[in-house]
Design an enzyme around this catalytic site. Sequence first.
Site, PDB file in Angstrom:
ATOM      1  N   GLU A  76      38.371  21.509  21.322  1.00  0.00           N
ATOM      2  CA  GLU A  76      38.217  20.087  21.035  1.00  0.00           C
ATOM      3  C   GLU A  76      38.520  19.221  21.619  1.00  0.00           C
ATOM      4  O   GLU A  76      38.986  18.535  22.239  1.00  0.00           O
ATOM      5  CB  GLU A  76      39.270  20.311  19.495  1.00  0.00           C
ATOM      6  CG  GLU A  76      39.382  21.564  18.762  1.00  0.00           C
ATOM      7  CD  GLU A  76      40.476  22.271  19.034  1.00  0.00           C
ATOM      8  OE1 GLU A  76      39.675  23.826  19.013  1.00  0.00           O
ATOM      9  OE2 GLU A  76      41.480  22.142  19.126  1.00  0.00           O
ATOM     10  N   CYS A 123      41.099  14.849  14.167  1.00  0.00           N
ATOM     11  CA  CYS A 123      41.160  15.915  14.339  1.00  0.00           C
ATOM     12  C   CYS A 123      41.166  17.003  13.408  1.00  0.00           C
ATOM     13  O   CYS A 123      41.441  16.845  12.321  1.00  0.00           O
ATOM     14  CB  CYS A 123      42.475  16.470  15.280  1.00  0.00           C
ATOM     15  SG  CYS A 123      42.233  18.738  15.215  1.00  0.00           S
ATOM     16  N   CYS A 126      43.807  20.030  13.330  1.00  0.00           N
ATOM     17  CA  CYS A 126      45.106  19.856  12.598  1.00  0.00           C
ATOM     18  C   CYS A 126      44.924  18.640  12.165  1.00  0.00           C
ATOM     19  O   CYS A 126      46.495  17.752  12.426  1.00  0.00           O
ATOM     20  CB  CYS A 126      46.710  19.964  13.892  1.00  0.00           C
ATOM     21  SG  CYS A 126      45.935  18.469  15.274  1.00  0.00           S
ATOM     22  N   HIS A 130      48.520  15.039  11.574  1.00  0.00           N
ATOM     23  CA  HIS A 130      48.024  13.489  11.534  1.00  0.00           C
ATOM     24  C   HIS A 130      48.784  13.275   9.877  1.00  0.00           C
ATOM     25  O   HIS A 130      49.393  11.940   9.615  1.00  0.00           O
ATOM     26  CB  HIS A 130      47.234  13.514  11.558  1.00  0.00           C
ATOM     27  CG  HIS A 130      46.459  13.497  12.900  1.00  0.00           C
ATOM     28  ND1 HIS A 130      47.483  12.862  14.003  1.00  0.00           N
ATOM     29  CD2 HIS A 130      46.496  14.441  13.870  1.00  0.00           C
ATOM     30  CE1 HIS A 130      47.450  13.360  15.465  1.00  0.00           C
ATOM     31  NE2 HIS A 130      46.226  13.963  15.194  1.00  0.00           N
ATOM     32  N   ARG A 531      49.931  21.368  18.607  1.00  0.00           N
ATOM     33  CA  ARG A 531      49.965  21.408  19.791  1.00  0.00           C
ATOM     34  C   ARG A 531      50.889  20.818  20.653  1.00  0.00           C
ATOM     35  O   ARG A 531      50.743  20.433  21.975  1.00  0.00           O
ATOM     36  CB  ARG A 531      48.681  21.236  20.586  1.00  0.00           C
ATOM     37  CG  ARG A 531      46.781  22.075  19.923  1.00  0.00           C
ATOM     38  CD  ARG A 531      45.815  21.879  20.499  1.00  0.00           C
ATOM     39  NE  ARG A 531      44.841  21.827  19.647  1.00  0.00           N
ATOM     40  CZ  ARG A 531      44.398  22.770  19.346  1.00  0.00           C
ATOM     41  NH1 ARG A 531      45.097  22.212  17.397  1.00  0.00           N
ATOM     42  NH2 ARG A 531      43.602  23.457  18.369  1.00  0.00           N
ATOM     43  N   SER A 554      48.453  16.211  22.691  1.00  0.00           N
ATOM     44  CA  SER A 554      47.883  16.769  24.532  1.00  0.00           C
ATOM     45  C   SER A 554      47.318  15.029  25.126  1.00  0.00           C
ATOM     46  O   SER A 554      47.462  15.687  26.367  1.00  0.00           O
ATOM     47  CB  SER A 554      46.594  17.007  24.281  1.00  0.00           C
ATOM     48  OG  SER A 554      45.581  18.387  23.512  1.00  0.00           O
ATOM     49  N   CYS A 598      43.488  19.976  23.145  1.00  0.00           N
ATOM     50  CA  CYS A 598      42.437  18.546  22.276  1.00  0.00           C
ATOM     51  C   CYS A 598      42.374  17.271  22.955  1.00  0.00           C
ATOM     52  O   CYS A 598      43.286  16.442  22.257  1.00  0.00           O
ATOM     53  CB  CYS A 598      43.094  19.064  21.073  1.00  0.00           C
ATOM     54  SG  CYS A 598      42.849  18.557  19.355  1.00  0.00           S
ATOM     55  N   CYS A 601      36.470  15.183  19.200  1.00  0.00           N
ATOM     56  CA  CYS A 601      34.990  15.296  19.518  1.00  0.00           C
ATOM     57  C   CYS A 601      34.658  14.033  20.433  1.00  0.00           C
ATOM     58  O   CYS A 601      34.792  13.225  20.642  1.00  0.00           O
ATOM     59  CB  CYS A 601      34.565  14.906  17.886  1.00  0.00           C
ATOM     60  SG  CYS A 601      35.095  16.152  16.776  1.00  0.00           S
TER      61      CYS A 601
END
Length: 624
Positions: A76, A123, A126, A130, A531, A554, A598, A601
Amino acid sequence: MADEKSPTDAPTTTPTTTDATTTNATTATPDGAGAAGGSTPDGSAAPMVAAPISAPIKQTRSISGNSIIDPVNRIEGHLRIEMEVKNGVVDDVWVSGGLFRGMELVLKGRQPTDAPYISQRICGVCPVSHAHASCIAAENSFGIEIPNSARIIRNIIEGAQFLHSHILWFYNLAALDYVNPLNALTADIADTVALAEAAGTTQADFRSLQERLKGFASNGQLSIFSGNWFDTEDGGADDSKNAYQLPAELDLIATAHYLEALEIQACSSEISGIIGGKMPHIMSSVPGGTTFVPTEEKLDDILFRAKRIRDWVAATMLPDTLAIAPFYLDVAGYGKGVGRFCAWGVFDAPSRNPEERYLPSGMWGFGDSSVQSVDETLITEETVRSFYSDSGTPINPRSGITEPKWPDEGPSRDGRYTWNKAPRYDGKPYEAGGLSRLLVAYNRGIPFIKENIDMLLAYLSEKAGATLGVEALGSTLGRTAARNIETLYVATKMVEWTEELIAAIKGGDTKTFTEPLHQDGEGSGMWEAPRGALYHYEKISANKIDAYQIIIPSTWNISPRDAQGVRGPMEEALVGVPVADLKKPIHALRTVHSFDPCVACAVHISEPATGKTFSTVTSPWGVK
């Protein structure tokens, strides 16, 4: 990228090679155009023993130069990996996140009830995590605790997201680093059925699938299997000229389960949709509890799906892992990383103590005698190598500042090279993720985790011909296999939590929301996304957010160097990885994918006051 300059401080000289067939470094562009690779099938259903786990891969070419993967596909967001290769191994590396989101700035001035919905937009894989981290931050700010039934409901919807993410990652994102569907074209169907039975994994209509694959190959359109490096010149174990080691029959089995996984991960998201109203970006988790109203019909729908997923993971995903692993024992020889692991804990138990969560919190590293408790005050972030204003010293996220600093001429060779900050715990980089959670749980004595990790180590020891300890999990292979054990654990717990919720409601425990006690305060939500360790902090005045900071998993894993020049976990894991093909370094890609990074975008951003811009271009065929 819009700016063609390197985002690293790598040497500016033209890279050299010791192999005459290798030219200057080029951007790696997965194009799917390669011929079928992998091992030649021998018709045997018995597992083949790969090289000893401690043996390095023997490359047939010793090369030097720069190898760049940009963009990294099957993740991602936009991630760039630039490696300096010397004598066939990665000597230095720079990991660059090409993304600025600025969610902390978006949330400032909003009501805390808005934060779970807005922060989910970070995201689409996930969002539930969040939402929950944001809710916990608000609940700690308000001084409240959610009701018991709300706790169970959150566990269920969080678990559904974990299963969706883990199944998608293993089969549909990471598997094509090891599985070559084109090699399955030569599989013998009778031997495939026998191998599936011997491996204890599920059967499928293998003949029909093979015919579909032949259709893909004959018209030159590889469909969902395009954009991969099946023809890489990176070698495998025992001097193999191809890094894809599976026999054709196992490639066919894994390809069949790749397609099944698309359906099963969707089943997980259906559970999220039942509870959350939709998926991604659920609507039911709010500060104080949940708006979900369990009914007999909805609970029956959830339980049916939870049992289906659990049974599939047990019958397919774990057996596939054990069937594939012996062919890639060499992958356990690289990708260790920093050897330190953090977990904030996830899935609350009735006690609500993070150290007693079903996957508990803790800090642990190889060589430690015990798991240490998490001390939030020891968490800091640095921006000396990032595109943000530098505070000059590491700062705790409760005092964090998010001030983007647009580079005048793109990434700098001597300084900043990423939009990712550099988090540290007690001044050191830590790895987050499924492996971190399992190592903490293993060392806290969670029975299911201990039993299955010990089983995995015993199995790998047998295949490697050497006794392996828990340190063997600190590798590309260990990181991948451990997360699949977590998948079975969560799938098993999902059924238990659903039955627990049914029993609670039957017993009259129907309260699912607690009103805030006040509208001022500050608090953090320390939770886990699939993650890894996820951190939300907010400060509230008169029911408005004054400050908000987020550290996603990440951020820990793709951390750049800090002020002392210490690499982050992924950068450190890539050092020493074998590379024989500068254009298609599959061993490096396997290591990157084992973290499941991740970066969300890809975006374009601008500063209207100055007209400065920074843009990224993401394409499955590479950056042109």
